[in-house]
Scaffold this motif. Sequence first.
Motif, short mmCIF file in Angstrom:
data_model
loop_
_atom_site.label_atom_id
_atom_site.label_comp_id
_atom_site.label_asym_id
_atom_site.label_seq_id
_atom_site.Cartn_x
_atom_site.Cartn_y
_atom_site.Cartn_z
N VAL A 180 0.81 -1.13 0.11
CA VAL A 180 0.05 -0.04 -0.03
C VAL A 180 0.94 1.22 0.01
O VAL A 180 1.95 1.34 0.88
N VAL A 181 0.67 2.14 -1.04
CA VAL A 181 1.59 3.33 -1.05
C VAL A 181 0.76 4.67 -1.76
O VAL A 181 -0.21 4.61 -2.35
N GLY A 182 1.29 5.57 -0.96
CA GLY A 182 0.58 6.67 -1.40
C GLY A 182 0.95 7.43 -2.86
O GLY A 182 1.77 7.27 -3.35
N ALA A 189 4.67 5.44 -6.63
CA ALA A 189 3.65 3.83 -6.85
C ALA A 189 3.99 3.40 -7.92
O ALA A 189 3.87 2.21 -8.23
N VAL A 208 -2.90 5.01 -2.66
CA VAL A 208 -3.99 5.76 -1.80
C VAL A 208 -3.85 7.26 -2.10
O VAL A 208 -2.55 7.78 -2.33
N SER A 288 -0.96 5.71 3.48
CA SER A 288 -0.99 4.27 3.40
C SER A 288 -1.57 3.59 4.65
O SER A 288 -2.64 2.65 4.82
N ALA A 305 2.96 -1.28 4.55
CA ALA A 305 2.36 -0.01 3.95
C ALA A 305 3.82 1.07 3.99
O ALA A 305 4.46 0.85 5.15
#
Length: 406
Positions: A180-182, A189, A208, A288, A305
């Motif tokens: 999960v990555v901003g 990403a 995200v 994240s 994350a």
Amino acid sequence: MDGTAPLSVTLDDVRGAHKMLSGVARVTTMEGSRHLSSLVGAPVHLKCENLQRTGSFKIRGAYVRISGLRPEERAAGVVAASAGNHAQGVALAASLLGVHSTVFMPVGAPLPKVAATRDYGAEVRMTGTVVDETLHAAREYAEETGAVFIHPFDHPDVIAGQGTVGLEILEQCPEVRTVVVGIGGGGLAAGVAVAVKALRPEVRIVGVQAAGAAAYPPSLTAGRPVALDAVATMADGIMVGRPGDVPFALIRELVDDVVTVTEDQLSSALLLCLERAKLVVEPAGASSVAALLARPDAFEGPIVAVLSGGNVDPLLMQRILRHGMSAAGRYLSLRLLLTDRPGALATLLGVLSVVDANVTDISHVRTDPRLGLTEAEVELHLETKGPDHCAAVATALRDAGYTVLA
């Protein structure tokens, strides 16, 4: 992935960047989070890019991009525009490579970020009030002087550098099932997705975005980058109104899902990182974790994350923590009416003492056209212990005969 078009950034590019960054970028730690794991019901690991040099992943892409310049381009210097993280990454990378850097920053940029950028060796020019104006000034400077413009996310070399985070994730957590990555412009990403999907295509990549700056969902629907009319979020590190062309193509091909998070979820995530993981993370860096809090049942574990940055202004941190505590039911603000007579305020405080609510601020208004002759209005700010305690405080006040206005 249908493989109909070649990707602009490949695993070989990321591996080459990884070699280039040896001794320059830190291999940041990965910390397990028992608290998040219990909330999600699966192992959660935090990839701590907030502990990277310059406080974010940006040094990776900036160094790779500047390293690839020809000698005559290095001689002309580099220029960048940023409110903070990219500014510091470019400044340090250029300094390490012996290249002069000029960084345009908006007038309202946090003073610690401006000072850090100067300390890393850049010439800082304060221009414009928003990053778009600052970008325009930086591009004009590049055209006038011949300096090379270093884009924060829309270049293959930058994406390859950011992709080294993905290689480290697979080395540190080979059993990972979800990353999960901003996402702001999309460089991080995209790079992580290139590396991870090439080596472990079954791993799910989830991007995200802050709900107030979510350009990727409509862009993915349209099949092309779409600019938002306006953006607004506390997460300035991912406050980008239009996806980059290069990362957009990679994200459309490789990223499994893009979700959005609210301001309350961002501030709650920042508070959780500080309280439970003892990690200082900026709002964008905590996006994240915010996604995990918003959708605790949506991700297959083990989960990694990415905490993408920790450059947060202390004054902003103070406001965000208050916001996060309020969202978590740790603060309660309300107004109420009481009879204006001696001892009335002391009686009110006695009720609050019984329910164990700590008063942090109080405002007592006795003269206002809205009030009756014998009325006074009190605004209270209280420290509370969670949503149930907030409800209990409000109930106790009403039971004591007070009219609660808000």
